[in-house]
Design a protein around this motif. Structure first.
Motif, PDB file in Angstrom:
ATOM      1  N   LEU A  47       4.453 -23.034 -35.817  1.00  0.00           N
ATOM      2  CA  LEU A  47       5.711 -23.085 -35.061  1.00  0.00           C
ATOM      3  C   LEU A  47       6.636 -24.201 -35.548  1.00  0.00           C
ATOM      4  N   GLY A  48       6.083 -25.370 -35.815  1.00  0.00           N
ATOM      5  CA  GLY A  48       6.883 -26.476 -36.333  1.00  0.00           C
ATOM      6  C   GLY A  48       8.103 -26.771 -35.477  1.00  0.00           C
ATOM      7  N   ALA A  49       9.213 -27.036 -36.147  1.00  0.00           N
ATOM      8  CA  ALA A  49      10.460 -27.388 -35.449  1.00  0.00           C
ATOM      9  C   ALA A  49      11.319 -26.147 -35.216  1.00  0.00           C
ATOM     10  N   HIS A  50      10.689 -25.040 -34.863  1.00  0.00           N
ATOM     11  CA  HIS A  50      11.453 -23.838 -34.535  1.00  0.00           C
ATOM     12  C   HIS A  50      12.418 -24.155 -33.395  1.00  0.00           C
ATOM     13  N   PRO A  51      13.621 -23.585 -33.412  1.00  0.00           N
ATOM     14  CA  PRO A  51      14.589 -23.882 -32.348  1.00  0.00           C
ATOM     15  C   PRO A  51      14.055 -23.646 -30.941  1.00  0.00           C
ATOM     16  N   ASP A  52      13.158 -22.662 -30.758  1.00  0.00           N
ATOM     17  CA  ASP A  52      12.609 -22.423 -29.421  1.00  0.00           C
ATOM     18  C   ASP A  52      11.707 -23.567 -28.972  1.00  0.00           C
ATOM     19  N   VAL A  53      11.001 -24.178 -29.901  1.00  0.00           N
ATOM     20  CA  VAL A  53      10.185 -25.341 -29.568  1.00  0.00           C
ATOM     21  C   VAL A  53      11.081 -26.504 -29.158  1.00  0.00           C
ATOM     22  N   VAL A  54      12.112 -26.738 -29.937  1.00  0.00           N
ATOM     23  CA  VAL A  54      13.054 -27.818 -29.631  1.00  0.00           C
ATOM     24  C   VAL A  54      13.750 -27.565 -28.297  1.00  0.00           C
ATOM     25  N   ASP A  55      14.176 -26.334 -28.073  1.00  0.00           N
ATOM     26  CA  ASP A  55      14.840 -25.989 -26.806  1.00  0.00           C
ATOM     27  C   ASP A  55      13.907 -26.196 -25.613  1.00  0.00           C
ATOM     28  N   ALA A  56      12.630 -25.842 -25.790  1.00  0.00           N
ATOM     29  CA  ALA A  56      11.670 -26.016 -24.698  1.00  0.00           C
ATOM     30  C   ALA A  56      11.510 -27.486 -24.340  1.00  0.00           C
ATOM     31  N   ILE A  57      11.424 -28.335 -25.350  1.00  0.00           N
ATOM     32  CA  ILE A  57      11.300 -29.774 -25.115  1.00  0.00           C
ATOM     33  C   ILE A  57      12.540 -30.305 -24.401  1.00  0.00           C
ATOM     34  N   CYS A  58      13.692 -29.914 -24.890  1.00  0.00           N
ATOM     35  CA  CYS A  58      14.952 -30.397 -24.290  1.00  0.00           C
ATOM     36  C   CYS A  58      15.098 -29.916 -22.853  1.00  0.00           C
ATOM     37  N   ALA A  59      14.698 -28.683 -22.584  1.00  0.00           N
ATOM     38  CA  ALA A  59      14.798 -28.146 -21.223  1.00  0.00           C
ATOM     39  C   ALA A  59      13.877 -28.914 -20.276  1.00  0.00           C
TER      40      ALA A  59
END
Length: 242
Positions: free
Chosen positions: A215-227
């Motif tokens: 998964l790495g820095a996939h935008p969905d991973v980043v979005d989940a963290i930010c949310a």
């Protein structure tokens, strides 16, 4: 002033893990301008969570701690709360990143690797002593199956069995369902030895396979963290304003 975001990754002896974790931190920091984003680890890498928490300004708002874990197992329920209780008892620990569905990200990684219409999919994850954590992986497999419109089997990398029996069983079921090629979908943040263990077992059983990236820095991973961070920060602001 916005509370500091402390990201907590598992940690690994494999240097690829640290590289990936830092990329995630950089992507999160870019998505949260004005927020200090600190990366820490539960084990095997530095800084450890306790050290990172001691580095947060004690006069500032208590930090928001987001576990970059894909399942809510022992580390989330026991290890991390104990560390916070010792070093920063009023820090807010959010849910794990994997609580939010990452099926779309998994599908993207498979498509990037060249997933074909007649490929069967094995979703591989670490495996946990926590039954709820393992159940959540099966839930992701169902979501991925629905998105891809094909069967998805689950194999836990820490429970392959003698001669990769778990992989062989998954391949057999996918073949019976009509799969011509087997695609491996890692439910992992980073490349590492566990993924390679499953890949090696698969290579020993099939002539051709496809391995997607982690998964790495996939935008969905980043979005989940930010949310998770934004929700926790808003709740803190509401409580402070009462």
């Amino acid at each position: 002033m916005s509370p500091t975001l402390v990201l907590v990754a598992h940690g690994s002896r494999d240097p690829r893990f640290g590289v990936t974790a830092r990329r995630v931190r950089e992507a999160v920091a870019s998505s949260l301008p004005g927020v200090e984003v600190v990366l820490s680890y539960l084990d095997l890498d530095e800084p450890l969570v306790g050290d990172a928490l001691r580095g947060v300004d004690p006069t500032a708002a208590d930090p928001v701690v987001v576990p970059m874990l894909l399942t809510a197992g022992y580390h989330h329920k026991v290890d991390l709360p104990a560390i916070l209780a010792e070093h920063r008892p009023f820090a807010h620990q959010t849910d794990v990143v994997g609580r939010r569905s990452l099926a779309s990200a998994l599908a993207d990684r498979l498509l990037e690797a060249g997933l074909g219409d007649q490929d069967g999919v094995i979703l591989t994850a670490v495996g946990s002593s926590d039954t709820d954590a393992d159940r959540s992986v099966h839930g992701r497999a169902i979501e991925l199956s629905t998105r891809l419109r094909r069967p998805v089997e689950v194999v836990f990398a820490t429970r392959l069995g003698p001669d990769g029996r778990a992989v062989a069983s998954a391949v057999r079921r996918l073949r019976l369902a009509g799969a011509r090629r087997i695609a491996l979908s890692p439910y992992f943040l980073s490349a590492g030895l566990l993924i390679e263990r499953v890949e090696s077992a698969l290579d020993a059983m099939v002539d051709e396979s496809l391995v997607a990236g982690p998964l790495g820095a996939h935008p969905d991973v980043v979005d989940a963290i930010c949310a998770l961070y934004r929700t926790a920060a808003r709740r803190r602001a509401v409580i402070a304003g009462r």
